[in-house]
Scaffold this motif. Structure first.
Motif, PDB file in Angstrom:
ATOM      1  N   GLU A  12       0.834  -1.207   0.000  1.00 17.60           N
ATOM      2  CA  GLU A  12       0.000   0.000   0.000  1.00 17.60           C
ATOM      3  C   GLU A  12       0.863   1.250   0.000  1.00 17.60           C
ATOM      4  OE1 GLU A  12      -2.952   0.140   3.064  1.00 17.60           O
ATOM      5  OE2 GLU A  12      -3.848  -1.766   2.439  1.00 17.60           O
ATOM      6  N   LYS A  13       2.057   1.149   0.590  1.00 16.40           N
ATOM      7  CA  LYS A  13       2.957   2.301   0.701  1.00 16.40           C
ATOM      8  C   LYS A  13       3.921   2.414  -0.469  1.00 16.40           C
ATOM      9  CE  LYS A  13       2.658   2.219   5.657  1.00 16.40           C
ATOM     10  NZ  LYS A  13       2.859   1.303   6.700  1.00 16.40           N
ATOM     11  N   ILE A  14       4.391   1.278  -0.980  1.00  7.79           N
ATOM     12  CA  ILE A  14       5.446   1.332  -2.004  1.00  7.79           C
ATOM     13  C   ILE A  14       4.974   0.918  -3.396  1.00  7.79           C
ATOM     14  CG2 ILE A  14       7.239   0.918  -0.276  1.00  7.79           C
ATOM     15  CD1 ILE A  14       7.532  -1.927  -1.517  1.00  7.79           C
ATOM     16  N   GLY A  15       3.736   0.499  -3.502  1.00  9.34           N
ATOM     17  CA  GLY A  15       3.225   0.077  -4.811  1.00  9.34           C
ATOM     18  C   GLY A  15       3.947  -1.161  -5.312  1.00  9.34           C
ATOM     19  N   HIS A  16       4.348  -1.122  -6.576  1.00 13.99           N
ATOM     20  CA  HIS A  16       5.008  -2.269  -7.201  1.00 13.99           C
ATOM     21  C   HIS A  16       6.533  -2.216  -7.082  1.00 13.99           C
ATOM     22  CE1 HIS A  16       1.231  -3.640  -8.847  1.00 13.99           C
ATOM     23  NE2 HIS A  16       1.042  -2.515  -9.489  1.00 13.99           N
ATOM     24  N   ASP A  17       7.071  -1.210  -6.375  1.00 16.46           N
ATOM     25  CA  ASP A  17       8.526  -1.076  -6.253  1.00 16.46           C
ATOM     26  C   ASP A  17       9.155  -2.348  -5.685  1.00 16.46           C
ATOM     27  OD1 ASP A  17       8.339   1.482  -7.206  1.00 16.46           O
ATOM     28  OD2 ASP A  17       8.716   2.458  -5.279  1.00 16.46           O
ATOM     29  N   LEU A  18      10.439  -2.492  -5.952  1.00 17.56           N
ATOM     30  CA  LEU A  18      11.179  -3.668  -5.492  1.00 17.56           C
ATOM     31  C   LEU A  18      11.103  -3.778  -3.966  1.00 17.56           C
ATOM     32  CD1 LEU A  18      13.052  -5.996  -6.443  1.00 17.56           C
ATOM     33  CD2 LEU A  18      14.969  -4.484  -5.907  1.00 17.56           C
ATOM     34  N   LEU A  19      10.701  -4.944  -3.498  1.00 17.67           N
ATOM     35  CA  LEU A  19      10.586  -5.234  -2.070  1.00 17.67           C
ATOM     36  C   LEU A  19      11.596  -6.318  -1.723  1.00 17.67           C
ATOM     37  CD1 LEU A  19       9.088  -4.816   0.623  1.00 17.67           C
ATOM     38  CD2 LEU A  19       7.383  -6.461  -0.173  1.00 17.67           C
ATOM     39  N   THR A  86      18.737 -13.865  -4.193  1.00 18.37           N
ATOM     40  CA  THR A  86      18.216 -14.325  -5.481  1.00 18.37           C
ATOM     41  C   THR A  86      18.117 -13.126  -6.425  1.00 18.37           C
ATOM     42  OG1 THR A  86      15.900 -13.966  -4.883  1.00 18.37           O
ATOM     43  CG2 THR A  86      16.865 -16.128  -4.335  1.00 18.37           C
ATOM     44  N   PRO A  87      18.043 -13.376  -7.724  1.00 22.99           N
ATOM     45  CA  PRO A  87      17.850 -12.249  -8.655  1.00 22.99           C
ATOM     46  C   PRO A  87      16.476 -11.616  -8.449  1.00 22.99           C
ATOM     47  CG  PRO A  87      18.537 -14.252  -9.826  1.00 22.99           C
ATOM     48  CD  PRO A  87      18.222 -14.648  -8.413  1.00 22.99           C
ATOM     49  N   PRO A  88      16.346 -10.331  -8.754  1.00 22.87           N
ATOM     50  CA  PRO A  88      15.029  -9.700  -8.673  1.00 22.87           C
ATOM     51  C   PRO A  88      14.042 -10.415  -9.602  1.00 22.87           C
ATOM     52  CG  PRO A  88      16.738  -8.048  -8.936  1.00 22.87           C
ATOM     53  CD  PRO A  88      17.388  -9.383  -9.141  1.00 22.87           C
ATOM     54  N   ASN A  93       1.165  -9.410 -11.430  1.00 27.13           N
ATOM     55  CA  ASN A  93       0.474  -8.163 -11.088  1.00 27.13           C
ATOM     56  C   ASN A  93       1.405  -6.947 -11.103  1.00 27.13           C
ATOM     57  OD1 ASN A  93       1.974  -8.417  -8.750  1.00 27.13           O
ATOM     58  ND2 ASN A  93       0.233  -8.312  -7.365  1.00 27.13           N
ATOM     59  N   GLY A  94       2.694  -7.158 -11.390  1.00 32.32           N
ATOM     60  CA  GLY A  94       3.657  -6.061 -11.457  1.00 32.32           C
ATOM     61  C   GLY A  94       4.495  -5.877 -10.207  1.00 32.32           C
ATOM     62  N   ASP A  95       4.153  -6.545  -9.115  1.00 26.46           N
ATOM     63  CA  ASP A  95       4.955  -6.443  -7.896  1.00 26.46           C
ATOM     64  C   ASP A  95       6.356  -6.983  -8.167  1.00 26.46           C
ATOM     65  OD1 ASP A  95       2.785  -5.460  -6.528  1.00 26.46           O
ATOM     66  OD2 ASP A  95       2.423  -7.285  -5.358  1.00 26.46           O
ATOM     67  N   ARG A  96       7.373  -6.210  -7.735  1.00 20.25           N
ATOM     68  CA  ARG A  96       8.763  -6.641  -7.876  1.00 20.25           C
ATOM     69  C   ARG A  96       9.289  -7.037  -6.510  1.00 20.25           C
ATOM     70  NH1 ARG A  96      10.940  -1.682  -9.664  1.00 20.25           N
ATOM     71  NH2 ARG A  96      12.965  -2.642  -9.447  1.00 20.25           N
TER      72      ARG A  96
END
Length: 159
Positions: A12-19, A86-88, A93-96
């Motif tokens: 909810e805070k970072i959207g689809h950005d890399l987590l 691991t590799p990204p 759904n676009g979540d990274r």
């Protein structure tokens, strides 16, 4: 199993950005030279057991929980096999996401292997000489579990 609430809250805070998350994987070997595998519901592939460390959870406790949740097998951790990034990756759904994977070698204590959640469609003990198609990384983790080496593998600056 649905996406854990702590991840949904972060999304909810970072959207689809890399987590960046701590992942867990388990090589569960029995005394009959068999490895416990799950057939994933999302892609239909056989794989080692894996999951995500929950906030505040101890890694060895979490991997035992994941084994039980996915396969109904009670297990114990024998040793840490590896610590690797691991590799990204990206989900449909676009979540990274990228994982720091902690891989453990484990032994079964009890329970009958069966599908125990909605993450898999089959659970089975596979003879080491008749494995289904696994990824190169899973074959590497399996070789590490079968190795007499007792120190975990990790990458250093010199590697």
């Amino acid at each position: 199993m649905p996406t854990p609430k702590f991840i949904l809250d972060l999304r909810e805070k970072i959207g689809h950005d890399l987590l960046w998350l701590t992942g867990l994987s388990a090589v569960v070997l029995n005394d009959q030279d068999e490895v416990l595998l799950v057939k994933r519901a999302d892609n239909g592939r056989w794989s080692l057991i894996g999951g995500i460390l929950e906030p505040g959870e101890e890694p060895a406790v979490a991997v035992v929980r994941e084994i039980q949740e996915e396969t109904a097998v009670e297990a114990r951790v024998d040793r840490l096999l590896s610590i690797e990034a691991t590799p990204p990756a990206a989900y449909p759904n676009g979540d990274r996401v990228q994982f720091l994977d902690l891989c453990f070698s484990c032994r079964p204590l009890g329970g009958e292997a069966r599908v125990n959640d909605d993450e898999s469609t089959d659970v089975r003990w596979w003879p080491l000489d008749a494995l289904p198609d696994l990824t190169d990384g899973e074959h590497l983790r399996l070789r590490r579990a079968l190795s007499p080496a007792d120190q975990p593998v990790y990458v250093t600056a010199a590697d």
